[in-house]
Write an enzyme that holds these catalytic residues in place. Structure first.
Site, mmCIF file in Angstrom:
data_model
loop_
_atom_site.group_PDB
_atom_site.id
_atom_site.type_symbol
_atom_site.label_atom_id
_atom_site.label_comp_id
_atom_site.label_asym_id
_atom_site.label_seq_id
_atom_site.Cartn_x
_atom_site.Cartn_y
_atom_site.Cartn_z
ATOM 1 N N ASP A 1 34.212 33.071 43.430
ATOM 2 C CA ASP A 1 33.813 33.067 44.918
ATOM 3 C C ASP A 1 34.246 34.124 45.684
ATOM 4 O OD1 ASP A 1 36.306 32.316 45.799
ATOM 5 O OD2 ASP A 1 35.758 30.519 46.564
ATOM 6 N N ASP B 1 35.906 34.859 49.318
ATOM 7 C CA ASP B 1 36.566 33.920 50.366
ATOM 8 C C ASP B 1 36.941 34.982 51.767
ATOM 9 O OD1 ASP B 1 37.608 31.699 48.738
ATOM 10 O OD2 ASP B 1 38.304 33.346 47.668
ATOM 11 N N ASP C 1 33.353 31.307 50.531
ATOM 12 C CA ASP C 1 34.143 30.275 51.194
ATOM 13 C C ASP C 1 34.499 30.900 52.618
ATOM 14 O OD1 ASP C 1 34.623 28.189 49.845
ATOM 15 O OD2 ASP C 1 37.036 28.156 49.831
HETATM 16 N N1 DCP Z 1 44.050 27.679 47.790
HETATM 17 C C1 DCP Z 1 45.110 26.988 47.734
HETATM 18 N N2 DCP Z 1 44.985 25.702 47.272
HETATM 19 C C2 DCP Z 1 43.742 25.185 46.879
HETATM 20 C C3 DCP Z 1 42.595 25.787 46.947
HETATM 21 C C4 DCP Z 1 42.709 27.294 47.398
HETATM 22 O O1 DCP Z 1 46.166 27.254 48.074
HETATM 23 N N3 DCP Z 1 43.710 23.963 46.289
HETATM 24 C C5 DCP Z 1 44.189 28.945 48.555
HETATM 25 C C6 DCP Z 1 44.830 29.909 47.533
HETATM 26 C C7 DCP Z 1 43.639 30.719 46.777
HETATM 27 C C8 DCP Z 1 42.622 30.876 48.186
HETATM 28 O O2 DCP Z 1 42.716 29.479 48.990
HETATM 29 O O3 DCP Z 1 43.804 31.932 46.401
HETATM 30 C C9 DCP Z 1 41.344 30.837 47.762
HETATM 31 O O4 DCP Z 1 41.064 29.777 46.819
HETATM 32 P P1 DCP Z 1 40.171 30.046 45.572
HETATM 33 O O5 DCP Z 1 39.903 28.822 44.707
HETATM 34 O O6 DCP Z 1 38.696 30.827 45.806
HETATM 35 O O7 DCP Z 1 41.063 31.070 44.760
HETATM 36 P P2 DCP Z 1 41.215 32.684 44.176
HETATM 37 O O8 DCP Z 1 40.356 33.468 45.415
HETATM 38 O O9 DCP Z 1 42.585 32.901 44.345
HETATM 39 O O10 DCP Z 1 40.389 32.736 42.856
HETATM 40 P P3 DCP Z 1 39.110 33.188 42.567
HETATM 41 O O11 DCP Z 1 39.143 34.577 42.209
HETATM 42 O O12 DCP Z 1 38.690 32.428 41.131
HETATM 43 O O13 DCP Z 1 38.265 32.825 43.554
HETATM 44 MG MG MG Z 2 38.342 32.956 45.663
#
Ligand code: DCP
Ligand code: MG
Length: 335
Positions: free
Chosen positions: A204, A206, A259
């Protein structure tokens, strides 16, 4: 008489938030297997096992070169018996039999497909599997009632399971930026999540939105969402009132998960740090704060349990300083 050979061992601090972890991974063969077992544990709602595999993988990601023998692992933190068995299997046989058999198991495959539907978590997927539903077609034929999120997730299944590229993220950034400044001039938007850490793809995009004047951000989320909707960009939205966080589908050339997080400027640094990730890095920061500093860290604030005060911060650097940690930039939080 004994002779002892000097073995050069790696030295790694035990909390992931004490380490610099870039996207360069010299031990992907090992960490891929551990990540798969972690994912399987998480999908089976065995969170403790999942975290143990994630921590073990994170230690290997922080090493400056590939591991070639078990002796090199002596003294490294977070490597439990189970993880060590998996690593040994790979070093000796080229692959982990446990990871391979998990990957090929019907249950794992079904959990992956079903939780790949936006709005479907491990619990729901497990219930469906126990009712004999192993795939999307079986789900559609089963007549299960799906909530709105799940209906949208099923409808856009292929789009939402296709990785989002940095180029996609840049296009979406421009649109969200336009939405934000249209509804609140002076508002500021920052890319967070994996893309802020320098990842080239993600599941996604963010964003964190704030305004330099405290209070001006109140009510911003619904306005941004309405603007996106009025311009025909919105496919589906789910807003959590408390966290002021909105997940929305995005119609452009394909559906993309976006997000949005809105934060008052007084909490901005905490939101920035808390939403940049990685997930394990965030978990480790909170564990460090609690266990090593007697503080409570969230994406809103940092509380000192001993002094009984909230510690203010206007930058991530200040929060690391409050926690007694060396500052780790986003590109080195890829743990
Ligand atoms: N986050 C967290 N705990 C969660 C969900 C999110 O600490 N249960 C925080 C850390 C993540 C950020 O929010 O890095 C963004 O969530 P994402 O699920 O989008 O994670 P990423 O952006 O790191 O991964 P991706 O590249 O798959 O979107
Ligand atoms: Mg993300």
């Amino acid at each position: 008489q004994t002779s002892e050979a000097e073995v050069v061992v790696f030295s790694v601090p035990s909390y992931a938030c004490q380490r610099r972890t870039t996207l360069e991974n010299h031990n992907a063969v090992l960490t891929d297997a551990l990540a798969l077992l972690a994912e399987n544990a998480e999908l089976s709602e065995e969170e403790g096992r999942g975290v143990a595999f994630r921590r073990a993988a994170a230690v290997l990601k922080a090493l400056p070169r590939p591991v070639t023998s078990m002796t090199e692992l002596r003294g490294l933190p977070c490597l439990g018996d189970h993880s060590l068995r998996v690593i040994k299997d790979i070093l000796e046989n080229g692959a982990s039999s446990e990871a391979e058999s998990t990957k090929q198991s019907e249950r794992y495959k079904a959990l992956k497909v079903l939780t790949g539907i936006f709005g479907v978590g491990a619990k729901t997927a497990d219930r469906w599997i126990r009712e004999g539903i192993l795939g999307l077609q079986q789900l559609q034929e089963s007549g299960q009632t799906l909530n709105r999120a799940q209906q949208a997730g099923l409808e856009h299944y292929d789009d939402l399971n296709q990785p989002v590229t940095k180029a996609d993220a840049d296009v979406i950034s421009e649109i969200v930026e336009r939405a934000v400044v249209s509804v609140l001039p002076g508002a500021q938007m920052t890319l967070i999540g994996g893309f802020r850490r320098g990842k080239l793809s993600g599941h996604d995009v963010d964003f964190l939105i704030t305004h330099p004047e405290e209070g001006r951000e109140v009510g911003l989320m619904p306005k941004v969402v309405s603007w996106l909707e009025s311009q025909g960009f919105l496919l589906y939205q789910k807003t959590t009132r408390n966290s002021e966080r909105s997940r929305s589908g995005h119609k452009l050339w394909r559906a993309v998960r976006v997000d949005l997080v809105v934060s008052p400027i007084s909490q901005f640094a905490f939101a920035l740090l808390g939403w940049t990730g990685s997930k394990l890095f965030e978990r480790e920061l909170r564990r460090w704060a609690g266990h090593e500093r007697n503080m409570s860290l969230s994406s809103h604030a940092l509380y000192d349990n001993k002094q009984r005060i909230y510690l203010r911060a206007t930058s991530e650097e200040e929060i690391f300083a409050h926690l007694g940690l060396e500052f780790i930039p986003p590109s080195e939080r890829n743990t």
